[in-house]
Every structure is written in structure tokens, then in C-alpha cells.
Design an enzyme around this catalytic site. Sequence first.
Site, PDB file in Angstrom:
ATOM      1  N   ASP A  96      -9.555  -0.936   8.264  1.00 22.23           N
ATOM      2  CA  ASP A  96      -9.195  -0.076   7.140  1.00 22.23           C
ATOM      3  C   ASP A  96     -10.328  -0.098   6.116  1.00 22.23           C
ATOM      4  O   ASP A  96     -11.343  -0.787   6.312  1.00 22.23           O
ATOM      5  CB  ASP A  96      -7.882  -0.528   6.498  1.00 22.23           C
ATOM      6  CG  ASP A  96      -7.071   0.652   5.940  1.00 22.23           C
ATOM      7  OD1 ASP A  96      -7.681   1.490   5.236  1.00 22.23           O
ATOM      8  OD2 ASP A  96      -5.865   0.731   6.192  1.00 22.23           O
ATOM      9  N   HIS A 119      -2.093   7.156  12.565  1.00 20.47           N
ATOM     10  CA  HIS A 119      -1.079   7.963  11.893  1.00 20.47           C
ATOM     11  C   HIS A 119      -1.659   9.328  11.530  1.00 20.47           C
ATOM     12  O   HIS A 119      -2.809   9.624  11.814  1.00 20.47           O
ATOM     13  CB  HIS A 119      -0.550   7.226  10.664  1.00 20.47           C
ATOM     14  CG  HIS A 119       0.271   6.037  11.032  1.00 20.47           C
ATOM     15  ND1 HIS A 119       1.564   6.130  11.477  1.00 20.47           N
ATOM     16  CD2 HIS A 119      -0.028   4.713  11.041  1.00 20.47           C
ATOM     17  CE1 HIS A 119       2.026   4.929  11.741  1.00 20.47           C
ATOM     18  NE2 HIS A 119       1.089   4.048  11.484  1.00 20.47           N
TER      19      HIS A 119
END
Length: 351
Positions: free
Chosen positions: A222, A256
Site C-alpha cells: 500500500d 478492490h
Amino acid sequence: MDSADDENLRGQAEIWKYMFRFVDSMALRCVVELRIPDIINSHGGPITLAQIVSSIPEASSPDISCLARIMRFLVRRNIFTAHHPSNGSEDITLYGLTHLSRWLLTCEQTLAPMLLWQTDPTLMTPMHYFSGCVKGGGVPFEKAHGRGMFAFMSENEEFGKACNDAMECTARIILKEILSDSQCGDHVFGCLGSLIDVGGGTGGALSEIVKSYPHIKGINFDLPHVVSKAPVYAGVSHVAGDMFESIPSADAWIMHDWMDEDCVKILKNCRKAVPEKSGKVIIVDVVLDLKGNGLFDDMGLILDLLMAAHSLGGKERTEKEWKKILKEGGFSCYKIIRISTFLSIIEAYPE
């Protein structure tokens, strides 16, 4: 009353309910903020309003009558039970938990963090900008706050933490559903040597997978400001980077939703790194069934509107839409695994 009048009256009643549905959300937020489900649960059974209030932290001058009205409303909604003691005292009401309020407890399987995040004024305010964006374009969140959600989160630590807590609580629920079915879990994760969670937040979801499949090398990927706050998990390493630039090599990913163009970019980066024969991309997301009447089919459409309010081009997709972006990203073969929740597992394989 004839059938036309009856139908018209029912229509009016439905609109009234839709109009004030925000009251449900805010009443739920109130009892979660006050930790009333936890207070009742800690007593081991139904308790009185006085007992509830006496356990609320920092309640210096509580308004019991206000709480009574909130609890009465939520009893009507089946969030709590209400009954009188067995001695027949009509002046005392005992409030207990139901199978709904147990999802608001502070525990492993809870929706409380997601409820608090979704009812935060930061996320509620953009909904007032929908009509303006329909007429003139733009993203409601950006209209409301002057910047996109990810930029806002990077500048507001408390809001960012609330987001991470909400994502982690949801991931735990979804993963329990996947991992409790050994056949499903073994099929999805059993053959993997390494797993990267792209945009994995603080790594909570990935850690649950590695616990069940300790042979997997877990990599939580991330942005730097996100992984810098990530806790230590056994079997999980945190890697900072930008998924739109490159993605580390591994056997699979969990991804996602973004706008179509961004999804294709991410998938193409996955395609560059995924092992040619054994690799796959794992997407845990909504697959819309526009004609479905299942328990969670409405949730997909609700989440789609939230995507429209909070992100640039983000949306939930039908299988046809998934097939298109997967093919453009280099994955012409895919398999959809339905699970007992509003999300599905999409496995995509290199062409």
C-alpha cells in the site's frame, strides 16, 4: 378502500419510511458510540436503563428519557429486546441483545467500525452534492471537501484510522466466510506460495489468510503513509509503493474496485509480475446481479452509489463489465465463486 387507493396509501407510507431512514442509521451510531451493546453484553443479560446509563463513560448528567426514546425506537427495529421483570413490575423495562445488535459488539466479528465510518459526517456530506454532480459533473466527495478521499485521508489521521478499522472489520467477516469453507479456502489459497494484498491497508486481512495458510508468504502492499502505521503480523511483510507504477512479484493478489481505466492499469501491472503458469489474480468484490432478489443483492447497488459519491469513476460491476476489464488487463480466463455475503471471489488467469 379500493385497490388503487390502497396501493396509493402504501406508496405514501413507503416514501415516508425512505425519507427518514437516516434516523435508523443515526440511532445505531448513537448506541455504538455509547457502547450500549457492549454494556448489555457485559452484564450477561437484559438490564434497565438506569444500569445502562450508570455504565456509560463520562455521562455526567445523562438524559435517561432521551435514551429511553432511542431504545424504544431500536426495539421496534429489532436491534434490542424489551420486556418487564418476572415479578410483574410494569414500571421497569429490561433491554437485551438480539442477533442484530450482536453485530455491534466490540469483538472479532463486528460491523461497529464500519457503521461509525459510514455515518461519519465526512462521508455523509457528499451525498448532498449528488444532484449538482448529475447536472454539472464532478465527484461529490471532492465537491464537499475540496480534494479526493485518499488525499483527505492522508491529511486526516483520525478519519484514515476510522477507514482502516472499517475495512479490517469487513475483511475479517468476509475472510471468515471464505476460510470457514475449507474447500473454498483450499481452492483459492492452498496452492499459493506467496500472496500480495494490493491496497491492503494495514494488513489485517492478509494476516488472517496467512494464519490459516502459514506456508504462504504474505506481502501487504500500500501507499507509504498507510503501511507506516501498519502493525507487525507474523508471516506478513509490509511494502510501500504505488500500484499504478509497479507491483512486486507474487502468485496472486487481492484487488478492490477503481475506475475501469485504473483497474486495467493495475491488472496490466499484475500481468507483468504474475507467474506465467501458476499465477492468478484474486479479486474480492461485488458482482452485481441487477435482477437478483437474494439477501445481499441490494447491497451491491447501495455500494455502487457510495462509489459514485466518494470516488472518481469507482463503481460496482456486473459480470459482463468484469469480463471486459479483465480481458483488457491480460486475463481472458476467469472464474466467479459466490460466497454467503455481498462480495464474490473472482479468480483471473493469464491468457
